[in-house]
Design a protein around this motif. Structure first.
Motif, short mmCIF file in Angstrom:
data_model
loop_
_atom_site.label_atom_id
_atom_site.label_comp_id
_atom_site.label_asym_id
_atom_site.label_seq_id
_atom_site.Cartn_x
_atom_site.Cartn_y
_atom_site.Cartn_z
N ASP A 1 21.59 28.99 59.86
CA ASP A 1 22.69 28.61 60.40
C ASP A 1 23.93 28.31 59.29
N MET B 1 16.09 22.60 73.07
CA MET B 1 16.93 21.53 72.35
C MET B 1 16.86 20.08 72.93
N LYS C 1 15.44 21.16 61.04
CA LYS C 1 16.38 21.68 62.38
C LYS C 1 15.74 22.93 62.67
N GLY D 1 17.19 24.67 67.85
CA GLY D 1 18.57 24.21 67.19
C GLY D 1 18.44 22.48 67.20
#
Length: 279
Positions: free
Chosen positions: A186, A24, A45, A50
């Motif tokens: 997500d 990240m 993304k 992430g």
């Protein structure tokens, strides 16, 4: 052409954290603002880390989707700069170009030396890395080969395998299927809880496995039964595919207006992925 100009830029960008970090925390060498004028950009993304990635073409984006889907890949860093170990100059790539007796890449607008970047630096679960240069097959010229040879030698000196990937190596249907489900890995932004996912999964599975009804008919019915917002059950179905709870044939188009062909239902998917496309 001067080295001084590019070194000043390198020092400034390195202070900003560009080309550094993993997962990240990694920052690509270029920003979306710098490249947006050159054409369409893609900023998905990543599931692995992430963070928002930056790709300059649809083909690069498709290849990334395959890497992000693969269970053998743990991190993808795009636009990785080929700097020396102190991150303050490009003397090594200049030296390699001289050894090869080829011109070092320059910025066309300024005629100044430029930092060479590798399109993808891919890290695998076993700890190994592969540097990937992605080029459309039709755009591989003699000059492109010269530049890629500088890149290859740079990585060879570091014990990292370098590979050329082209649009001919990308299974488009597979990538487009991943694209359909990629954004719902997500579910927090959809305000769909794990409990709701479990309930939706339990209701949908017996109906989907009969393969008699189109997926949207089933998801609409489950929305009504659970009192969900229209489309939430379809989002859950897509989530079950991207998280590999529902294994489908990714080489056939996923059509929500047709029966979904589930090959396997799994609670704990073995690490198989599509490593053949990530190597």
């Amino acid at each position: 052409m001067t080295i001084k100009t590019v070194q000043t830029q390198i020092q400034r960008w390195v202070k900003q954290g560009r080309g550094q970090g993993v997962g990240m925390s990694y920052n690509p060498w270029f920003t979306a603002k710098q490249v947006s004028s050159s054409g369409k950009t893609f900023r998905p993304k990543g599931i692995k880390n992430g963070r928002e990635h930056l790709f300059l073409s649809e083909w690069e984006y498709f290849y990334f989707l395959l890497l992000d889907w693969s269970d053998s890949v743990v991190d993808v860093r795009e636009q990785f700069p080929l700097l020396d170990s102190q991150l303050d100059n490009i003397e090594e790539t200049i030296e390699i170009a001289k050894v090869l007796n080829v011109a070092h890449p320059i910025e066309p607008k300024t005629n100044e030396l430029k930092v060479i970047t590798t399109d993808f630096l891919v890290r695998f679960r076993d700890g190994s890395e592969v540097a990937v240069s992605f080029k459309p097959f039709k755009k591989i010229t003699a000059r492109e080969v010269e530049k890629m040879e500088i890149e290859r030698i740079y990585w060879e000196r570091r014990g990292v395998l370098w590979e050329l990937i082209t649009d001919k190596d990308v299974p488009v249907m597979y990538a487009k299927n991943v694209e359909q489900v990629h954004s719902v890995s997500d579910l927090s932004k959809y305000q769909i809880t794990k409990s709701t996912v479990d309930k939706g999964k339990k209701l949908m599975e017996p109906l989907v496995m009969k393969r008699h009804r189109k997926l949207t008919d089933i998801t609409n019915e489950v929305d009504d039964k659970l009192g969900l917002l229209p489309g939430n059950s379809l989002t859950i179905a897509r989530h079950l595919i991207i998280t590999k709870k529902w294994i489908v044939n990714m080489e056939q188009p996923i059509d929500v207006n047709a029966p979904l062909q589930i090959v396997q239902i799994s609670e704990d998917v073995e690490k198989e992925g599509i490593g053949k496309y990530a190597n």
